[in-house]
Write a protein that holds these residues in place. Structure first.
Motif, PDB file in Angstrom:
ATOM      1  N   GLU A 160      27.346  32.914 -29.297  1.00 44.49           N
ATOM      2  CA  GLU A 160      27.730  32.920 -27.890  1.00 44.49           C
ATOM      3  C   GLU A 160      27.455  31.551 -27.275  1.00 44.49           C
ATOM      4  OE1 GLU A 160      29.150  35.432 -26.209  1.00 44.49           O
ATOM      5  OE2 GLU A 160      29.240  36.520 -28.126  1.00 44.49           O
ATOM      6  N   PRO A 161      28.126  31.194 -26.187  1.00 43.28           N
ATOM      7  CA  PRO A 161      27.886  29.894 -25.545  1.00 43.28           C
ATOM      8  C   PRO A 161      26.439  29.756 -25.073  1.00 43.28           C
ATOM      9  CG  PRO A 161      29.906  30.895 -24.714  1.00 43.28           C
ATOM     10  CD  PRO A 161      29.205  31.948 -25.526  1.00 43.28           C
ATOM     11  N   TRP A 162      25.952  28.499 -25.077  1.00 45.98           N
ATOM     12  CA  TRP A 162      24.667  28.209 -24.472  1.00 45.98           C
ATOM     13  C   TRP A 162      24.762  28.516 -22.979  1.00 45.98           C
ATOM     14  CZ3 TRP A 162      20.762  27.149 -27.654  1.00 45.98           C
ATOM     15  CH2 TRP A 162      21.052  26.636 -28.916  1.00 45.98           C
ATOM     16  N   GLU A 178      28.894  19.515 -14.408  1.00 43.36           N
ATOM     17  CA  GLU A 178      29.703  18.720 -15.329  1.00 43.36           C
ATOM     18  C   GLU A 178      28.881  18.272 -16.535  1.00 43.36           C
ATOM     19  OE1 GLU A 178      32.663  14.828 -15.315  1.00 43.36           O
ATOM     20  OE2 GLU A 178      31.234  15.114 -13.687  1.00 43.36           O
ATOM     21  N   ALA A 179      27.662  17.794 -16.260  1.00 45.95           N
ATOM     22  CA  ALA A 179      26.810  17.319 -17.352  1.00 45.95           C
ATOM     23  C   ALA A 179      26.462  18.457 -18.311  1.00 45.95           C
ATOM     24  CB  ALA A 179      25.536  16.692 -16.784  1.00 45.95           C
ATOM     25  N   ALA A 180      26.207  19.648 -17.775  1.00 44.54           N
ATOM     26  CA  ALA A 180      25.843  20.783 -18.626  1.00 44.54           C
ATOM     27  C   ALA A 180      26.999  21.198 -19.517  1.00 44.54           C
ATOM     28  CB  ALA A 180      25.387  21.957 -17.768  1.00 44.54           C
ATOM     29  N   THR A 181      28.201  21.277 -18.947  1.00 47.11           N
ATOM     30  CA  THR A 181      29.341  21.726 -19.737  1.00 47.11           C
ATOM     31  C   THR A 181      29.765  20.696 -20.777  1.00 47.11           C
ATOM     32  OG1 THR A 181      30.841  20.927 -17.997  1.00 47.11           O
ATOM     33  CG2 THR A 181      30.229  23.255 -17.952  1.00 47.11           C
ATOM     34  N   LYS A 182      29.303  19.445 -20.607  1.00 44.09           N
ATOM     35  CA  LYS A 182      29.562  18.413 -21.616  1.00 44.09           C
ATOM     36  C   LYS A 182      28.349  18.226 -22.521  1.00 44.09           C
ATOM     37  CE  LYS A 182      33.664  17.271 -20.024  1.00 44.09           C
ATOM     38  NZ  LYS A 182      33.724  18.190 -18.879  1.00 44.09           N
ATOM     39  N   LEU A 183      27.401  19.172 -22.468  1.00 38.66           N
ATOM     40  CA  LEU A 183      26.188  19.119 -23.293  1.00 38.66           C
ATOM     41  C   LEU A 183      25.390  17.856 -23.025  1.00 38.66           C
ATOM     42  CD1 LEU A 183      27.686  20.517 -26.600  1.00 38.66           C
ATOM     43  CD2 LEU A 183      25.932  21.619 -25.233  1.00 38.66           C
ATOM     44  N   GLY A 184      25.491  17.332 -21.801  1.00 30.74           N
ATOM     45  CA  GLY A 184      24.713  16.171 -21.392  1.00 30.74           C
ATOM     46  C   GLY A 184      25.143  14.872 -22.027  1.00 30.74           C
ATOM     47  N   ASN A 185      26.207  14.898 -22.829  1.00 41.37           N
ATOM     48  CA  ASN A 185      26.613  13.689 -23.536  1.00 41.37           C
ATOM     49  C   ASN A 185      28.033  13.898 -24.061  1.00 41.37           C
ATOM     50  OD1 ASN A 185      26.979  12.068 -26.103  1.00 41.37           O
ATOM     51  ND2 ASN A 185      25.042  11.204 -25.393  1.00 41.37           N
ATOM     52  N   GLU A 186      28.935  12.990 -23.699  1.00 41.99           N
ATOM     53  CA  GLU A 186      30.331  13.137 -24.104  1.00 41.99           C
ATOM     54  C   GLU A 186      30.484  13.162 -25.624  1.00 41.99           C
ATOM     55  OE1 GLU A 186      32.836  13.766 -22.303  1.00 41.99           O
ATOM     56  OE2 GLU A 186      32.403  13.152 -20.252  1.00 41.99           O
ATOM     57  N   GLU A 187      29.701  12.321 -26.329  1.00 38.38           N
ATOM     58  CA  GLU A 187      29.809  12.272 -27.788  1.00 38.38           C
ATOM     59  C   GLU A 187      29.328  13.582 -28.411  1.00 38.38           C
ATOM     60  OE1 GLU A 187      27.828   8.852 -29.270  1.00 38.38           O
ATOM     61  OE2 GLU A 187      29.121   7.429 -28.229  1.00 38.38           O
ATOM     62  N   ARG A 188      28.215  14.111 -27.891  1.00 32.62           N
ATOM     63  CA  ARG A 188      27.724  15.382 -28.425  1.00 32.62           C
ATOM     64  C   ARG A 188      28.751  16.477 -28.168  1.00 32.62           C
ATOM     65  NH1 ARG A 188      23.361  16.006 -25.690  1.00 32.62           N
ATOM     66  NH2 ARG A 188      21.740  15.550 -27.189  1.00 32.62           N
ATOM     67  N   ASN A 189      29.347  16.464 -26.990  1.00 34.81           N
ATOM     68  CA  ASN A 189      30.344  17.480 -26.656  1.00 34.81           C
ATOM     69  C   ASN A 189      31.535  17.416 -27.612  1.00 34.81           C
ATOM     70  OD1 ASN A 189      31.414  19.561 -24.850  1.00 34.81           O
ATOM     71  ND2 ASN A 189      32.913  18.014 -24.261  1.00 34.81           N
ATOM     72  N   ALA A 190      31.988  16.183 -27.907  1.00 37.72           N
ATOM     73  CA  ALA A 190      33.120  16.026 -28.829  1.00 37.72           C
ATOM     74  C   ALA A 190      32.764  16.531 -30.217  1.00 37.72           C
ATOM     75  CB  ALA A 190      33.539  14.556 -28.884  1.00 37.72           C
ATOM     76  N   HIS A 192      30.519  18.847 -31.001  1.00 37.31           N
ATOM     77  CA  HIS A 192      30.448  20.311 -30.981  1.00 37.31           C
ATOM     78  C   HIS A 192      31.837  20.929 -30.960  1.00 37.31           C
ATOM     79  CE1 HIS A 192      26.126  21.545 -30.301  1.00 37.31           C
ATOM     80  NE2 HIS A 192      26.048  20.234 -30.360  1.00 37.31           N
ATOM     81  N   MET A 193      32.760  20.283 -30.259  1.00 40.69           N
ATOM     82  CA  MET A 193      34.128  20.804 -30.210  1.00 40.69           C
ATOM     83  C   MET A 193      34.780  20.721 -31.598  1.00 40.69           C
ATOM     84  SD  MET A 193      35.491  19.345 -26.543  1.00 40.69           S
ATOM     85  CE  MET A 193      37.122  20.041 -26.776  1.00 40.69           C
ATOM     86  N   GLU A 194      34.543  19.605 -32.291  1.00 40.83           N
ATOM     87  CA  GLU A 194      35.106  19.436 -33.631  1.00 40.83           C
ATOM     88  C   GLU A 194      34.568  20.496 -34.591  1.00 40.83           C
ATOM     89  OE1 GLU A 194      34.276  15.500 -34.884  1.00 40.83           O
ATOM     90  OE2 GLU A 194      35.637  14.547 -33.448  1.00 40.83           O
ATOM     91  N   ARG A 195      33.292  20.837 -34.411  1.00 37.76           N
ATOM     92  CA  ARG A 195      32.654  21.801 -35.305  1.00 37.76           C
ATOM     93  C   ARG A 195      32.889  23.244 -34.863  1.00 37.76           C
ATOM     94  NH1 ARG A 195      26.729  18.816 -36.014  1.00 37.76           N
ATOM     95  NH2 ARG A 195      27.481  17.001 -37.194  1.00 37.76           N
ATOM     96  N   GLY A 196      33.614  23.405 -33.794  1.00 44.33           N
ATOM     97  CA  GLY A 196      33.871  24.757 -33.306  1.00 44.33           C
ATOM     98  C   GLY A 196      32.645  25.398 -32.687  1.00 44.33           C
TER      99      GLY A 196
END
Length: 378
Positions: A160-162, A178-190, A192-196
């Motif tokens: 389930e989502p964090w 905005e920061a929370a939904t991007k996991l506090g870091n654009e690179e980390r968010n990308a 996580h998106m790649e890994r599903g």
């Protein structure tokens, strides 16, 4: 006669590297001010006096005593208590004074006969702050929180989502979404998106929800990151009592973006929004539940039995100092231009746009406005 402006170094924390950048100092010199930089100003950030001087006779270096003796003293963070006594009577201190939660500072300013402009009280006609870096507060705080969550709980897998619960619906709270939904870091968010990855669900709540203990128990029991972005009407009462922290999962991380102080020797006292949490700084902003510094940071009379890993920093924007100070300089340039043109005594509540904003941030302007709104202790 030219106005003199002193720039003392901020010495409270070894990790404090923020200084006004050379281009801002040169901007003030071109306006006609004579600038006094404390010896070593900018050295922690790799700047030399020559970087600031640039062959301008209006930029001079001086001792710490001299920096505080100028007509105007400009420093981002409020000076140490002993530094207030270095200011000359009638001098103007421009800094983050936080009038609403620092009543003892108000008493000291008045006792020493000082003028002041609080950077955090400079607001426009709609009450919106003109000198702020709230986006950096939210992004740096949430980035730290997710770093801690990943490092301390590497095997904590979720289908389930964090879940991030944000207390406070003001500007910091909005940036925190905005920061929370991007996991506090654009690179980390990308990544996580790649890994599903499951992503994040961020919820923001206000006073009508935080006042309901039954609702809060359910919300906190499902929270992975609890964010304090509150701006309280009554800083003598916590938003989340310490007992409620027992409802958080063991792995939860508390992210303190408000960083109000514990000031218990005033009436009414000032306490923190999340009761029993430590207050961090640039030297240390991560506290594990068994950290011995917890007991030195939290007064013994404040309940702190229930603990979760907490990230708290008095100066979240200072984690990236140069970007922080470039941001502040852009906001301060028109304000300083207005101040140098009109002078402190020339500021008027009916003057130009920037005059009015500066007037509201003077101590006498804030006290008169606050007294009318019922927000001061006087």
């Amino acid at each position: 006669m030219s106005v003199t402006i002193g720039f003392p170094r901020m010495m409270k924390e070894a990790g404090e590297k923020r200084v006004f950048l050379p281009e801002f100092i040169q901007f003030l010199a071109r306006l006609g001010a004579i600038i006094y930089l404390e010896e070593g100003y900018g050295s922690r950030s790799g700047f030399t006096f020559e970087d600031y001087h640039e062959a301008s006779p209006r930029v001079r270096r001086c001792s710490r005593e001299e920096a505080y003796k100028q007509d105007i003293v400009l420093v981002l963070r409020s000076p140490l208590r002993e530094d207030f006594s270095r200011l000359k009577p009638g001098g103007c201190l421009i800094t983050m004074l936080h009038y609403p939660t620092r009543p003892k500072r108000i008493d000291r300013l008045q006792a020493l006969g000082l003028r002041s402009i609080s950077l955090d009280s400079i607001v426009n006609d709609a009450g919106i702050r003109l000198v702020e870096n709230m986006k950096a507060v939210a992004w740096n705080g949430l980035e730290t929180a997710f770093n801690v969550l990943e490092r301390r709980w590497p095997n904590l897998l979720r289908s389930e989502p964090w879940r991030v619960l944000i207390l406070g619906t003001g500007m910091v709270g909005k940036h925190a979404i905005e920061a929370a939904t991007k996991l506090g870091n654009e690179e980390r968010n990308a990544t996580h998106m790649e890994r599903g990855g499951p992503g994040v669900v961020a919820s923001v709540i206000g006073r009508n929800v935080t006042a309901d203990a039954a609702r809060m128990e359910k919300l906190l029991s499902e929270t992975d990151v609890l964010v304090d972005a509150t701006q309280r009407r009554d800083p003598s009462k916590p938003v989340v009592p310490n007992d409620w922290l027992a409802w958080l999962p063991e792995h939860a991380v508390i992210t303190d973006l408000a960083v109000d102080p514990y000031t218990l020797d005033v009436d009414p006292p000032v306490v923190r929004g999340i009761e029993g949490c430590p207050q961090g700084n640039l030297d240390k902003y991560i506290f594990a539940p068994n950290d011995p510094d917890w007991d030195t940071s939290v007064p013994a009379s404040v309940p702190s039995q229930h603990r979760r890993t907490t990230v708290s920093c008095y100066s979240w924007p200072g984690i990236h100092p140069e970007a922080c100070m470039r941001h502040y300089a852009q906001q301060l340039e028109p304000l300083m231009e207005a101040l140098l043109a009109k002078g402190y005594d020339g500021l008027s509540p009916t003057g130009s746009y920037f005059e009015r904003a500066l007037y509201r941030a003077t101590l006498h302007g804030w006290l008169s406005t606050g007294a009318r709104d019922g927000t001061t202790r006087r």
